[in-house]
Design an enzyme around this catalytic site. Sequence first.
Site, PDB file in Angstrom:
ATOM      1  N   CYS A 208       0.700  -1.131  -0.018  1.00 54.02           N
ATOM      2  CA  CYS A 208      -0.010   0.099  -0.011  1.00 54.02           C
ATOM      3  C   CYS A 208       0.813   1.336  -0.109  1.00 54.02           C
ATOM      4  CB  CYS A 208      -0.916  -0.132   1.320  1.00 54.02           C
ATOM      5  SG  CYS A 208      -0.070  -0.352   2.912  1.00 54.02           S
ATOM      6  N   HIS A 455      -1.029   1.403   7.515  1.00 58.40           N
ATOM      7  CA  HIS A 455      -1.603   1.346   6.375  1.00 58.40           C
ATOM      8  C   HIS A 455      -1.409   2.604   5.489  1.00 58.40           C
ATOM      9  CE1 HIS A 455      -4.173   0.180   2.894  1.00 58.40           C
ATOM     10  NE2 HIS A 455      -5.091   1.076   3.300  1.00 58.40           N
ATOM     11  N   ASP A 472      -7.310   4.549  -1.913  1.00 53.89           N
ATOM     12  CA  ASP A 472      -6.674   3.355  -0.957  1.00 53.89           C
ATOM     13  C   ASP A 472      -6.734   2.228  -1.459  1.00 53.89           C
ATOM     14  OD1 ASP A 472      -6.646   1.972   1.492  1.00 53.89           O
ATOM     15  OD2 ASP A 472      -8.308   2.687   2.467  1.00 53.89           O
TER      16      ASP A 472
END
Length: 1115
Positions: A208, A455, A472
């Site tokens: 991510c 994250h 995202d």
Amino acid sequence: MTMMTPPPVDQQEDEEMLVPHSDVVDGPAQPMEVSEAETAVSTVENQPAEEPPTLKFTWTIPNFSRQNTRKLYSDVFVVGGYKWRILIFPKGNNVDHLSMYLDVADAASLPYGWSRYAQFSLAVVNQIHTRYTIRKETQHQFNARESDWGFTSFMPLSELYDPGRGYLANDTVYVEAEVIVRKVLDYWSYDSKKETGFVGLKNQGATCYMNSLLQTLYHIPYFRKAVYHMPTTENDAPTASIPLALQSLFYKLQYNDTSVATKELTKSFGWDTYDSFMQHDVQELNRVLCEKLEDKMKGTVVEGTIQQLFEGHHMNYIECINVDYKSTRKESFYDLQLDVKGCKDVYASFDKYVEVERLEGDNKYHAEGHGLQDAKKGVLFIDFPPVLQLQLKRFEYDFMRDTMVKINDRYEFPLQLDLDREDGKYLSPDADRSVRNLYTLHSVLVHSGGVHGGHYYAFIRPTLSDQWYKFDDERVTKEDLKRALDEQYGGEEELPQTNPGFNNPPFKFTKYSNAYMLVYIRESDKDKIICNVDEKDIAEHLRVRLKKEQEEKEDKRKYKAQAHLFTIIKVARDQDLREQIGKDIYFDLVDHDKVRSFRIQKQTPFQQFKEEVAKEFGIPVQLQRFWIWAKRQNHTYRPNRPLTPQEELQPVGQIREASNKANTAELKLFLEVELLDERPVPPPEKSKEDILLFFKLYDPEKPELRYVGRLMVKSSSKPMDITGKLNEMAGFAPDEDLELFEEIKFEPGVMCEHLDKKTSFRLCQIEDGDIICFQKHLVKKEIECRYPAVPLFLEYVQNRQLVRFRALEKPKEDEFVLELSKLHSYDDVVERVAQKLGLDDPSKLRLTSHNCYSQQPKPQPIKYRGVDRLSDMLVHYNQTSDILYYEVLDIPLPELQGLKTLKVAFYHATKEEVVIHNIRLPKLSTVGDVIDELKTKVELSHPDAELRLLEVFYHKIYKIFPLTERIENINDQYWTVRAEEIPEEEKNIGPNDRLILVYHFAKETGQNQQVQNFGEPFFLVIHEGETLEEIKNRIQKKLHVSDEDFAKWKFAFMSMGRPEYLQDSDVVYNRFQRRDVYGAFEQYLGLEHTDTTPKRAYSANQNRHTYEKPVKIYN
């Protein structure tokens, strides 16, 4: 990072796997004992009444180390009208980490189709110091399929269960959950392209951080256009060319309707799967990627693009105050690292960046031709780039704890950033003042979580309009300005009170999601940078290649969609057996995945399929005989019976359903073709008396096993009747004496039994599809071979294991590979390794197993003869590794295991030095024995000096070890064991004297002003009636502090971490009256001053195998 589907257990990486919990059990599912933690105490803090519903829940778990249940649930708590609970696996969910999840408590009784969406964090509280609490944050849409979500590898069990680390105290653990229930978003049906016009990037495991950076770069159109114009050809492979892989990725982001995979790009970086499961640093990846692209752009039409977009320059200067001398140095930058700690916003960080440092006193500047001079030192900017990348220093190294910590302080950043403010205070005299340095915010990269993992996602406004988007991973959503800016400042958030009429203090909680990187675009350059990028900017070969890829993807989709209409028929022939046996396989007959397969519509008559086979293999339909394969009870897979004429009249789908109980879409067949002079002839008639057998020939001298053919024999005949044919098949003399063996099974162990040549096949229980291995009769020459008979060879093949050995001090580098047997004993293994290393004594080797999840050595080595077999050394939970680590010891391992090695830091009484000594003594030795051994190794201030051993942790003394204490229980892995001379004043302590502790401390900046200890703690004798002023004189003399520095020090009586400042006239003795109070070691004299000692990492408090992998792009 967030994974929306759970990966297989063998991919669950340490630290970063965010998954719904799944219990892995062998065999049929079994009921599991679940404790509802009746003894656990739970508290709820201030549930707010306003939206979105938010709550902090604390779960107290007593007797934690004695919990003998696999799973543990907290009490139920309610947020947003929904029932929740925490689920933990105290010993890990098949990993060596604590596993922790948020669970929908009443999932089993909820109506069909229910779902709820929550943002939440889970934490294990550090009871020594709350700032070291481990907290992880994520969000999830809960539903019947995924009614719990969280972290399989939350924190290492070794840290959790070590009382010295502070997470387990008085055998109690505190777990916290902060839950915010938000409006349900239908994750599965949500279409990012339809809702926003943009698509996301798929997460490969822990990528991510990379996805958020790639989206930011993609949405700088000038950069995207430059990437498209990098020269690539149709012969380049995306997995080997970074420019082509990036072009391909950007093209798909621009034109795809669904999320895009990044595997091609990471492969072009030279990364393997493990790299994709390592969470790296966005800032580091940005720098490495830009440097790599800059290099790849050299000599092309887009050379210099990286510099044009991102490069700015600043001037480092030193200017003398009293003489006319100035030294300057121009440096370039692609991004700026801005301090967060101690700064309220971006402007404060820039103020700090250009802050002038005075060089004076002992720190004077040596000016060429002028000697030592007072001077000013600083930085000013010559020019800023069109695209300004600001890296916010959210992570800092805490020297006191020897670890990284995350700074979650509030830090504001403006929508418009004016770097010409206050008459260009940031600009150097050489700066071009005609350029207006007014910037507009383009993107905000966010890190959510703590230093142990988290994250990343990005808020971007691609055209600098008022509309923000959140990228995202696979999901893109529209967001407002408040979400993109205000909510990413960090700091603390105050929850509204449940009962505002009462005078309750407001509940505040730290926001763990905050901005980590900012991208600004200069107003005067925005039209150039936010430019149009369309198909004409994309090379023709790239458009053709990607269109073809799209068509192939569509074909695959159709193939899957129509799969239920087709049957896959896999046809094995003698040629396949010859090619595979002895090379790819040794047991059974064929690997069906490597034979010719046909995709046939289920309604196709079998006769029509035979015509297809005739075209493919050149075997006329009437000369084909097909056999059905069957899985036997002993897990072998053999041709079982030929298809009947009636079956051959049926459609292929019907035959598949009748023959395949596993209900897969495959039909597996063996094609029997009879050859005469290399030409196919009709197969012989088969009666019930006839048996089809397969034969493998073994040559013990090579050693080699190969397939030589098949025969149809009568069940009443004997093996001796066919030895002539077997000799012919093997190319032996007609009268060669043969040994025959039946290959029966190979799981869990090899079963290959001698066949009596004089007993009929029927009495030997031989049937269709059986395998007979044969070899020449054993003579002396063959007996001396390593594997003289077939069973021994098959046993070897079944258990052989290639093991990669690595030196423990170089845990990432394979040093050599050995072929061993899984059945080898501990002694066999170390003997082979010793031979390889040229070591005379194998007992001086110590081996350590591999952790398949962390990809590191296990913390504890293998004990001498501590395992029976090599297979035990390689297993890790439900996985098997092929890696072992070795160490060469200076003494035999059995002897070492009887000893305790203690790492002792010796502090010299008069010299400013600390020397680490490794003291090795029998485990039953005492502290007195350690001191006696130490005296032989160290230099004492005088011959009669006495030594003592102290336990020191985070700059505090916790214990003086009694001389009689056994050393086997002393933990030197996390605590520092310090040895020092006992001062004469302590030996002569009077009845009215007190021995007190003295620690150095400083206060943290910010609201909480918590006390942080640093430096070396020590004991001090104080006398009755002695004032602070008198004690200060002794301390200054003891510590050799200058009058100027010492004048800045403050002194405080500290009790339970709270300072009570003292005056020079205070009698210190009166504050330390009681020796028997609980926590007396927590009462000390505190010396408050700035920590000026040199910072160094202290390895004694680090894990045995600490390894942090830097970002590397290899190609």
